[in-house]
Design an enzyme around this catalytic site. Structure first.
Site, PDB file in Angstrom:
ATOM      1  N   ASN A 299       0.847  -1.196   0.000  1.00  0.00           N
ATOM      2  CA  ASN A 299       0.000   0.000   0.000  1.00  0.00           C
ATOM      3  C   ASN A 299       0.880   1.243   0.000  1.00  0.00           C
ATOM      4  O   ASN A 299       1.882   1.303   0.721  1.00  0.00           O
ATOM      5  CB  ASN A 299      -0.916   0.040   1.226  1.00  0.00           C
ATOM      6  CG  ASN A 299      -1.655   1.364   1.343  1.00  0.00           C
ATOM      7  OD1 ASN A 299      -1.168   2.313   1.954  1.00  0.00           O
ATOM      8  ND2 ASN A 299      -2.819   1.445   0.729  1.00  0.00           N
ATOM      9  N   VAL A 325      -4.225   0.490  -3.280  1.00  0.00           N
ATOM     10  CA  VAL A 325      -4.680   1.700  -2.597  1.00  0.00           C
ATOM     11  C   VAL A 325      -5.946   1.339  -1.843  1.00  0.00           C
ATOM     12  O   VAL A 325      -6.747   0.514  -2.316  1.00  0.00           O
ATOM     13  CB  VAL A 325      -4.954   2.849  -3.593  1.00  0.00           C
ATOM     14  CG1 VAL A 325      -5.278   4.145  -2.855  1.00  0.00           C
ATOM     15  CG2 VAL A 325      -3.759   3.052  -4.524  1.00  0.00           C
ATOM     16  N   GLU A 326      -6.155   1.948  -0.686  1.00  0.00           N
ATOM     17  CA  GLU A 326      -7.328   1.618   0.113  1.00  0.00           C
ATOM     18  C   GLU A 326      -8.639   1.914  -0.610  1.00  0.00           C
ATOM     19  O   GLU A 326      -9.706   1.451  -0.204  1.00  0.00           O
ATOM     20  CB  GLU A 326      -7.299   2.343   1.465  1.00  0.00           C
ATOM     21  CG  GLU A 326      -7.243   3.848   1.403  1.00  0.00           C
ATOM     22  CD  GLU A 326      -5.820   4.394   1.434  1.00  0.00           C
ATOM     23  OE1 GLU A 326      -5.626   5.476   1.997  1.00  0.00           O
ATOM     24  OE2 GLU A 326      -4.902   3.741   0.876  1.00  0.00           O
ATOM     25  N   SER A 327      -8.564   2.683  -1.684  1.00  0.00           N
ATOM     26  CA  SER A 327      -9.748   2.959  -2.494  1.00  0.00           C
ATOM     27  C   SER A 327     -10.334   1.694  -3.109  1.00  0.00           C
ATOM     28  O   SER A 327     -11.505   1.661  -3.484  1.00  0.00           O
ATOM     29  CB  SER A 327      -9.391   3.932  -3.618  1.00  0.00           C
ATOM     30  OG  SER A 327      -8.388   3.357  -4.449  1.00  0.00           O
ATOM     31  N   GLY A 328      -9.499   0.648  -3.274  1.00  0.00           N
ATOM     32  CA  GLY A 328      -9.966  -0.594  -3.868  1.00  0.00           C
ATOM     33  C   GLY A 328      -9.174  -1.035  -5.082  1.00  0.00           C
ATOM     34  O   GLY A 328      -9.431  -2.104  -5.631  1.00  0.00           O
TER      35      GLY A 328
END
Length: 511
Positions: A299, A325-328
């Site tokens: 990440n 990315v934590e967005s997906g």
């Protein structure tokens, strides 16, 4: 049954003191047309007033679009979010005590949407323990008004001898979501969206709350004219649909045109990426690249860490790594700025909530995160400076659930000027602000929690590298050309332990 209405009709459905939420991740999934209509309606009529406003993450371009439109006196009474770093007006609204304000980790907020959708009582999680989210510290209350007037959003509980944070579920009375198309029945498709953010979770939470779901789309398509698997939000969760003009339905706040490379529909040669200039950012990114292992899932946080993908691509290593990315987004090269959350050449695009669940489950091999302030114990602050709040976003979810961490940033800030020549780093003008402090203003990363859980933590700057131990920070490397006493130790408010031997950073980083 879904009804097709205008934006003005949609915002008139929001009553005073409602709990209101909307989708988005920076610019992706952001229903900007509806947010503009809401602000225009408020300016014209003075209603709705006193909203409890919930949003997952930063949703603006720092120039007044998106969530920043709602920073109007009287419109918001309470805000619950994970981040306001992209919304200067909204951040100022909080700083000036115009509303109650709570910050909680992104993953926890998404879990709360799911809990409400399933009529569960709340969320139990260890994410946030020993940080400012913990009620023993600040309980997520980020201004004085909230500390004196606000109710408790989170409680410390013990289950089977282990500490957890407990959040009661949050009913949502009205929500805005965004998709690419709606069919004639109201099913929502997201074919052009660079991300699948929190649209489904929000719609399900509002529907379970007997609230109203309003979807912004760019176009209407014929029913059953597509593969049913393309539907992301089914019609039974959608009450109203508003068709937006192109100017308020951009796939990128920086570039208004549809960018199919952000959905994986086309591939962009990595050779087309511009190499990073040789500066502090590239030095830090290249030093972090030395820690990457083949086949690792990584990440990259916002800011300087985003340069790691470009540095790895420049060295021909990107194909052996998987950035996320934590967005997906999984795979590809993560983008920066107002394209944050998207990536060039993504391999897969998951829902944001699903990705955060994976992170919480420890799927990451390594995370590279930003560094704003660090203290003598190794606690790190990235969420509050001089009283101004930005919030943690997904930082706490990632930092507390990943075994190997690299925090990176320049050694000082505020007017720092440096030169790199002949394989050495030279300080031309020192930054006015020290980042290595006796005590940080807010604990976003807990060194004690990291030591307790056995995390491997490295701190990388352009002139020095440190490692976190049970006894605090240990200085392990300094850059060629840098003087230990004058350029490193004198620029810290505490004296770290020195490794024996103290190594010199690889000169290849500076050429």
């Amino acid at each position: 049954m879904t009804t097709f209405i205008s934006a003005d009709e949609a915002v008139s459905l929001i009553h005073d003191h409602a709990t209101f939420a909307h989708s988005g991740f920076v610019g992706a999934g952001l229903p900007d047309f509806l947010l503009k209509a809401l602000r225009d309606h408020f300016d014209r009529t003075g209603s709705p007033q006193g909203l409890t406003y919930i949003k997952s993450i930063g949703d603006s371009d720092k120039k007044g679009r998106g969530a920043d439109r709602l920073a109007a006196d009287g419109l918001i009474s309470t805000i619950i979010t994970s981040h306001t770093g992209l919304e200067p007006a909204l951040s100022r609204y909080i700083h000036e005590e115009k509303c109650l304000a709570y910050m909680i980790p992104l993953g926890t907020l998404l879990k709360l949407f799911r809990a409400q959708a399933a009529h569960q009582p709340g969320v139990w999680t260890r994410t946030g323990l020993m940080t400012f989210i913990d009620p023993r510290l600040e309980g997520g209350k980020v201004n004085l008004r909230t500390q004196t007037e606000g109710n408790e959003l989170v409680r410390l509980v013990e289950v089977d001898g282990k500490e957890y944070l407990y959040y009661p579920s949050l009913p949502i009375q009205v929500c805005f979501i965004r998709g690419t198309y709606a069919d004639e029945d109201g099913n929502i498709l997201m074919d052009k969206e660079s991300l699948i953010a929190d649209q489904f979770e929000l719609a399900a939470a509002a529907h379970a709350s007997k609230g109203i779901v309003i979807a912004q789309v760019e176009g209407i398509v014929e029913r059953r004219s597509f593969d049913a698997r393309r539907i992301v939000v089914p019609r039974m969760l959608v009450d109203y649909v508003v068709q937006a003009p192109p100017a308020y339905h951009c796939q990128s706040l920086a570039r208004p045109d549809f960018l199919p490379e952000l959905t994986g529909a086309i591939r962009t040669p990595l050779t087309a990426l511009q190499p990073l200039p040789l500066d502090a950012r590239k030095v830090c990114a290249s030093r972090a690249v030395q820690e990457l292992q083949p086949q690792a899932l990584i990440n990259l946080g916002i800011g300087m860490p985003q340069g790691v993908a470009a540095a790895a691509a420049e060295k021909g290593l990107a194909d052996g790594l998987t950035f996320s990315v934590e967005s997906g987004v999984l795979g590809g090269v993560p983008l920066t700025g107002t394209d944050m959350g998207a990536a060039l050449n993504p391999e897969a695009i998951c829902k944001t909530a699903d990705m955060l669940d994976l992170y919480d489950g420890g799927c990451l091999d390594l995370a590279v995160l930003g560094l704003a302030e660090i203290d003598r114990l190794g606690n790190i602050n990235v969420s509050k400076f001089n009283g101004h709040v930005t919030g943690p976003g997904g930082f706490i979810d990632i930092a507390q659930n990943t075994k190997r961490l690299i925090f990176m940033g320049t050694f000082t800030a505020g007017g720092l000027k440096e030169e790199i020549s002949q394989g050495k780093l030279h300080i031309v003008h020192e930054g006015a602000y020290k980042k290595f402090k006796q005590t940080v203003e807010q604990i976003t990363f807990s060194a004690a929690y990291a030591v307790e859980t056995g995390q491997d933590v490295l701190i990388v700057t352009e002139r020095a590298v440190f490692r976190l131990t049970a006894d605090g920070l240990v200085l392990t490397e300094i850059a060629p050309g840098i003087r230990l006493e004058e350029d490193v130790l004198a620029q810290m408010d505490f004296r770290p332990r020195l490794a024996e031997p103290l190594l010199t950073m690889d000169t290849a980083l500076f050429t």
